[in-house]
Design an enzyme around this catalytic site. Structure first.
Site, short mmCIF file in Angstrom:
data_model
loop_
_atom_site.label_atom_id
_atom_site.label_comp_id
_atom_site.label_asym_id
_atom_site.label_seq_id
_atom_site.Cartn_x
_atom_site.Cartn_y
_atom_site.Cartn_z
N GLY A 88 6.95 -4.57 -5.90
CA GLY A 88 7.80 -3.41 -5.66
C GLY A 88 7.12 -2.49 -4.66
O GLY A 88 5.89 -2.49 -4.53
N GLN A 136 5.39 5.30 -0.13
CA GLN A 136 4.14 4.55 0.00
C GLN A 136 3.87 4.10 1.43
O GLN A 136 2.76 3.71 1.77
CB GLN A 136 4.15 3.30 -0.92
CG GLN A 136 4.15 3.65 -2.40
CD GLN A 136 4.15 2.39 -3.24
OE1 GLN A 136 5.21 1.84 -3.53
NE2 GLN A 136 2.97 1.91 -3.61
N CYS A 155 -0.50 -0.91 -8.69
CA CYS A 155 0.28 -0.27 -7.64
C CYS A 155 -0.42 -0.52 -6.31
O CYS A 155 -1.64 -0.42 -6.23
CB CYS A 155 0.36 1.23 -7.92
SG CYS A 155 1.26 2.16 -6.66
N LEU A 156 0.36 -0.83 -5.29
CA LEU A 156 -0.25 -1.11 -3.99
C LEU A 156 -0.94 0.12 -3.40
O LEU A 156 -1.81 -0.01 -2.55
CB LEU A 156 0.82 -1.63 -3.00
CG LEU A 156 1.41 -3.01 -3.37
CD1 LEU A 156 2.53 -3.38 -2.41
CD2 LEU A 156 0.34 -4.08 -3.39
N HIS A 191 8.95 2.17 -12.27
CA HIS A 191 7.70 2.52 -11.56
C HIS A 191 8.02 2.97 -10.13
O HIS A 191 7.51 3.99 -9.66
CB HIS A 191 6.77 1.29 -11.58
CG HIS A 191 5.53 1.41 -10.75
ND1 HIS A 191 4.26 1.22 -11.28
CD2 HIS A 191 5.34 1.64 -9.43
CE1 HIS A 191 3.37 1.36 -10.31
NE2 HIS A 191 3.99 1.61 -9.18
N GLU A 192 8.87 2.20 -9.44
CA GLU A 192 9.18 2.53 -8.04
C GLU A 192 9.98 3.83 -7.94
O GLU A 192 9.73 4.64 -7.03
CB GLU A 192 9.95 1.39 -7.37
CG GLU A 192 9.21 0.06 -7.32
CD GLU A 192 7.79 0.15 -6.84
OE1 GLU A 192 7.48 1.02 -6.00
OE2 GLU A 192 6.95 -0.64 -7.31
N HIS A 204 7.88 6.88 -7.90
CA HIS A 204 7.25 7.19 -6.61
C HIS A 204 8.10 8.18 -5.81
O HIS A 204 7.57 8.95 -5.01
CB HIS A 204 7.10 5.91 -5.77
CG HIS A 204 5.86 5.12 -6.04
ND1 HIS A 204 4.60 5.59 -5.77
CD2 HIS A 204 5.69 3.86 -6.53
CE1 HIS A 204 3.70 4.66 -6.08
NE2 HIS A 204 4.34 3.60 -6.56
#
Ligand code: NI
Length: 171
Positions: free
Chosen positions: A46, A51, A94-95, A136-137, A140
């Site tokens: 994701g 991000q 998370c990236l 989660h996304e 953000h």
């Protein structure tokens, strides 16, 4: 398509509230394609527009296994309109928080309203990993990272290590 740079926490751009998208135009479609390419290359399941430094309410998700056909979701202005009382715990990463993982509790089943890449309104009922990933996304988009679910002590340890690694140029 082109790969984008992923911001690493701590970064003030990851703490912003992203703006709604008014028109799903070619620019938004290209952003979503670029985000998917960036996510697959990372690799991740994701990615949210903040991000990659874009403060707009856009996310992409694909939880399919490597061996499976890709199942990308492109979501504009996604919103959780229903969440189950039943919860599930997932060891999340998370990236933007590379190399750190922690258990986070979220609703097991959610209903998401969003616009697809044509601008059409869609409603998706998701459960399990897909629900976790979408939730989660979406967080953000409001400047919330999974580490914000942890204790202040744990969060600060992680963010300090990332800050140090960024300064040292190792991430
Ligand atoms: Ni993330």
């Amino acid at each position: 398509m082109s790969k984008l740079d992923i911001l690493i926490a701590p970064d003030p751009r990851l703490k912003l509230t992203a703006n709604p998208v008014e028109n799903v135009d070619d620019g938004v479609r290209r952003l979503m394609d670029d985000m998917l390419e960036t996510m697959y290359a990372a690799p991740g399941i994701g990615l949210a527009a903040p991000q990659v430094g874009k403060a707009v309410r856009v996310i992409v998700v694909d939880i399919a296994d490597k061996e499976e056909e890709p199942q990308p979701y492109r979501m504009v202005n996604p919103k959780i309109v229903q969440a189950s009382d039943e919860l599930r715990v997932t060891n999340e990463g998370c990236l933007s928080v590379p190399d750190f993982y922690a258990d986070v509790e979220r609703a097991d089943t959610i209903t998401v309203e969003y616009q697809d890449e044509t601008g059409a309104r869609q409603v998706l009922k998701a459960d399990g990993m897909l629900a976790t990933c979408i939730a989660h996304e979406i967080e953000h988009l409001d400047g919330v990272l999974f580490v914000d679910h942890l204790s202040l002590v744990k969060r600060n340890i992680i963010l300090r290590k990332l800050q140090k690694a960024k300064r040292a140029g190792t991430i």
